[in-house]
Design a protein around this motif. Structure first.
Motif, short mmCIF file in Angstrom:
data_model
loop_
_atom_site.label_atom_id
_atom_site.label_comp_id
_atom_site.label_asym_id
_atom_site.label_seq_id
_atom_site.Cartn_x
_atom_site.Cartn_y
_atom_site.Cartn_z
N LEU A 185 0.82 -1.21 0.00
CA LEU A 185 0.00 0.00 0.00
C LEU A 185 0.86 1.27 0.00
O LEU A 185 0.47 2.29 -0.57
CB LEU A 185 -0.93 -0.02 1.21
CG LEU A 185 -1.99 -1.13 1.19
CD1 LEU A 185 -2.72 -1.21 2.51
CD2 LEU A 185 -2.98 -0.89 0.06
N LEU A 188 2.38 1.69 -3.71
CA LEU A 188 1.48 1.67 -4.86
C LEU A 188 1.55 2.93 -5.73
O LEU A 188 1.47 2.82 -6.96
CB LEU A 188 0.05 1.43 -4.37
CG LEU A 188 -0.94 0.90 -5.42
CD1 LEU A 188 -0.42 -0.37 -6.06
CD2 LEU A 188 -2.29 0.64 -4.76
N GLY A 199 0.81 -7.14 -2.41
CA GLY A 199 -0.49 -6.94 -1.80
C GLY A 199 -1.34 -8.20 -1.83
O GLY A 199 -1.99 -8.56 -0.84
N GLY A 219 -7.12 -4.40 4.30
CA GLY A 219 -7.38 -4.13 2.89
C GLY A 219 -8.45 -3.07 2.69
O GLY A 219 -8.29 -2.17 1.86
N GLY A 222 -7.00 0.25 3.73
CA GLY A 222 -6.00 0.68 2.75
C GLY A 222 -6.64 1.22 1.49
O GLY A 222 -6.17 2.21 0.91
N ALA A 223 -7.75 0.59 1.04
CA ALA A 223 -8.45 1.09 -0.14
C ALA A 223 -9.02 2.49 0.11
O ALA A 223 -8.96 3.37 -0.77
CB ALA A 223 -9.57 0.12 -0.53
N GLN A 226 -6.18 5.01 0.17
CA GLN A 226 -5.73 5.22 -1.21
C GLN A 226 -6.67 6.16 -1.96
O GLN A 226 -6.23 7.03 -2.73
CB GLN A 226 -5.64 3.88 -1.92
CG GLN A 226 -5.39 3.95 -3.42
CD GLN A 226 -4.01 4.47 -3.77
OE1 GLN A 226 -3.09 4.32 -2.97
NE2 GLN A 226 -3.88 5.08 -4.94
N ALA A 245 -7.54 2.07 -5.76
CA ALA A 245 -8.42 1.80 -4.63
C ALA A 245 -9.41 0.70 -4.96
O ALA A 245 -9.69 -0.18 -4.13
CB ALA A 245 -9.15 3.07 -4.21
N ILE A 248 -7.59 -2.67 -4.83
CA ILE A 248 -7.39 -3.12 -3.45
C ILE A 248 -8.68 -3.68 -2.88
O ILE A 248 -8.69 -4.72 -2.20
CB ILE A 248 -6.88 -1.95 -2.58
CG1 ILE A 248 -5.53 -1.45 -3.09
CG2 ILE A 248 -6.77 -2.38 -1.12
CD1 ILE A 248 -5.09 -0.15 -2.45
N THR A 252 -9.39 -7.48 -1.56
CA THR A 252 -9.94 -7.69 -0.22
C THR A 252 -11.18 -8.56 -0.26
O THR A 252 -11.36 -9.47 0.56
CB THR A 252 -10.27 -6.34 0.44
OG1 THR A 252 -9.10 -5.52 0.46
CG2 THR A 252 -10.77 -6.53 1.85
N ARG A 316 -1.00 9.75 3.34
CA ARG A 316 -0.66 8.33 3.32
C ARG A 316 0.44 7.97 4.30
O ARG A 316 0.38 6.93 4.97
CB ARG A 316 -0.24 7.95 1.90
CG ARG A 316 0.27 6.54 1.74
CD ARG A 316 0.87 6.35 0.37
NE ARG A 316 -0.11 6.67 -0.66
CZ ARG A 316 -0.96 5.79 -1.16
NH1 ARG A 316 -0.95 4.54 -0.73
NH2 ARG A 316 -1.81 6.14 -2.09
N LEU A 320 -1.59 5.38 6.80
CA LEU A 320 -1.42 3.95 6.57
C LEU A 320 -0.83 3.23 7.80
O LEU A 320 -1.43 2.27 8.30
CB LEU A 320 -0.55 3.70 5.35
CG LEU A 320 -1.25 3.49 4.01
CD1 LEU A 320 -0.23 3.26 2.91
CD2 LEU A 320 -2.21 2.31 4.09
#
Length: 572
Positions: A185, A188, A199, A219, A222-223, A226, A245, A248, A252, A316, A320
């Motif tokens: 992540l 990316l 990932g 996940g 993280g999406a 992003q 996104a 991801i 997930t 980020r 993150l």
């Protein structure tokens, strides 16, 4: 200069940690604990027992069992890795050593992923240091490398990492895949193929290692990060960010379907009891397990607080690791295995700790150095004093304490472990001399002594104290005492009430063919866990068994098993 971030870093402060030194340092941390020891109780040998069953074909690969018992952690991949390693290893490899090889590689991969994850977080435009009016600020790539060095040092320095990262358990696999997901992540916006592969492996590996809920939460979060990351406009187009996104989110969803298909979902939420003792123990765990990363991470959140959320959009490089750490700490507070859940927070906390380094005052850095120097030097001195006492009997008190706590333990001198321990101690002395000397300042310098001290003490424990720890933390002494009673290898032994780790120990150390009590195998001996003895009569006919003796682990007064011998049949 235009101060948009709290990081004020000149080019001279971002010199790289020499790659050879960093490589040797990581090797010196990874290998001790993987070489020269046997499986330890309880989770270590329990996991090994399932690997051995898979390797010999005694259980199904999709639902491993050990004498009818499922694993405490509903994982698959960690047991597969150990079993495959045992099957592929040469015959002269000890089975437990073969099983540890892939886990050593997982630890190495976790170190690499933590370095690269911190590197790409530091590459974020929001994470860059202040641009000086007349130039001279750190270049982005050099700054990111120095921050990654600091993140890796912070990761190794965490006290809770040492033991759990050297066991053959699902916890180490979860740690590795969490670090992989963090790297994926973080990288990316700058790479496509490698982060995509990392990932997928990270989230799928977490799912197959017994943490599907963690995979879905990491996940999904993280999406969202992003999608909302405000630095997207500076590094990638908005459309590319939305596509990433979405990718991801799809991965997930796929890992959630994978967990459903393999029936890996389990409800493990155990809210902590509302009493002082429980919360005090959790607080102590959080304080020592994540030291020294947690105070630096808190300092990062304070100094970078204005950059964390601005105009409702996260950055980020802070959001993150904060999300990863928050999910792991939440699992720590709501699951039974608090330490193994907290282990997954360490890569993220190390990344957050790295962002404290450019903002530390010299007085704070000096305080960290002095505390580390005194703490780890004292620990190393204690290890050496006890070892010398075991060798020479002087001083008498440490040797007497070991004799009292570990009756039957006999210590012997081994030259190679002594040489390694002496070399590591001299290297520590040189590192301290280098740290207090006059040299160009690097932003990672404040974490050299914490990481070096943690590695030194772990290496000393795994060399000088390894025979002692093997005796205390292994089931081998208990099994050897039991085999003496049997006099010769029985064709089978019945068991009742033994734990998974005890079953694995008697199979591995004793090479015994175990059968459940009450079966028609008519084995000559019966081993019963002391706590299960009150219900033994409901399973077997006690008139057909004679109580022989109680066998206790020499280093654990609560580890007792009862030995029964089958009574002679009438007329025999």
């Amino acid at each position: 200069m235009n101060q948009t971030t709290p990081a004020i870093v000149a080019q001279g402060a971002v010199q790289r940690l020499p790659r050879v030194a960093l490589f040797l340092f990581c090797i010196a941390y990874v290998l001790p604990g993987l070489l020269g020891r046997g499986p330890w109780k309880t989770a270590d040998i329990s996991a090994f027992g399932y690997m051995a069953e898979l390797a010999r074909g005694g259980t199904a690969w999709l639902s491993p069992q050990l004498m009818g018992l499922s694993p405490e952690v509903d994982a698959l991949l960690p047991y597969w890795l150990g079993a495959w390693a045992m099957q592929l290893a040469p015959a002269w490899f000890a089975p437990d050593f073969a099983a540890r090889i892939p886990f050593g590689l997982l630890l190495t991969l976790a170190l690499v992923a933590t370095w690269y994850g911190t590197y790409y977080l530091a590459r974020n435009p929001e994470a860059q240091p202040v641009a000086f009016a007349f130039g001279g600020e750190a270049r982005p790539t050099d700054y990111a490398r120095a921050m990654a060095d600091g993140g890796l040092l912070a990761f190794i320095a965490c006290l809770g990492l040492a033991q759990l990262s050297h066991e053959t358990t699902p916890a180490l696999a979860q740690l590795c895949f969490t670090a992989l997901a963090l790297y994926a992540l973080a990288a990316l916006p700058y790479r496509t193929l490698t982060p995509a592969i990392a990932g997928v492996f990270g989230l799928a590996g977490l799912t197959l290692s017994g943490a599907p809920s963690m995979a879905v939460l990491l996940g999904g979060g993280g999406a969202l990060i992003q999608l909302l990351d405000r630095s997207n406009e500076q590094s990638v187009t908005r459309r590319a960010a939305m596509l990433a996104a979405g990718a991801i989110a799809i991965v997930t969803l796929l890992v959630a379907l994978l967990a459903t298909g393999l029936d890996l979902w389990r409800w493990r939420i155990e809210l902590p009891h509302a009493n002082w003792t429980t919360w005090r123990n959790l607080g102590r765990l959080l304080l020592w397990f994540t030291w020294p990363a947690w105070p630096l991470a808190l300092w990062t959140l304070w100094r970078w607080r204005h950059q964390l959320i601005r105009m409702g959009m996260p950055s980020r490089h802070l959001a993150l690791p904060l999300w990863f750490a928050g999910v792991a700490i939440g699992a720590t507070l709501t699951t039974g295995s608090a330490d193994r859940s907290l282990l997954l927070a360490l890569p993220a906390l190390a990344a957050l700790a790295a962002f404290a380094l450019p903002t530390l005052r010299r007085s704070v850095a000096s305080l960290v150095d002095w505390f580390t120097l005194l703490f780890f030097s004292g620990c190393a001195l204690t290890i050496w004093v006890v070892w010398i006492a075991l060798q020479t009997g002087v001083p008498r008190q440490p040797a007497a304490n070991v004799a009292r706590l570990l009756p039957g333990f006999e210590h012997s001198f081994s030259f190679v472990p002594f040489l390694l321990a002496a070399s590591a101690t001299l290297a520590w002395a040189w590192l301290v001399k280098w740290r207090v000397g006059r040299h160009r300042a690097a932003i990672w310098k404040s974490l050299v002594l914490p990481a070096g001290g943690a590695a030194l003490c772990w290496l000393l424990l795994m060399t000088l104290w390894l025979p002692l720890l093997d005796f205390a933390r292994s089931y081998a002494p208990l099994v050897r005492r039991t085999l003496v009673i049997f006099q010769h290898q029985p064709r089978c032994v019945e068991i009742y009430g033994l734990s998974r780790s005890q079953i694995a120990a008697f199979q591995f150390h004793g090479h015994l063919a175990l059968r459940p009590a009450g079966s028609d195998s008519r084995c000559p001996w019966l081993i019963v866990d002391k706590d299960a003895a009150p219900t033994l009569s409901s399973v077997v006919d006690l008139t057909r068994w004679n109580f022989h003796s109680t066998m206790r682990h020499p280093a654990d007064r609560y580890e007792d098993v009862l030995i029964y011998k089958r009574a002679a049949e009438p007329g025999s």
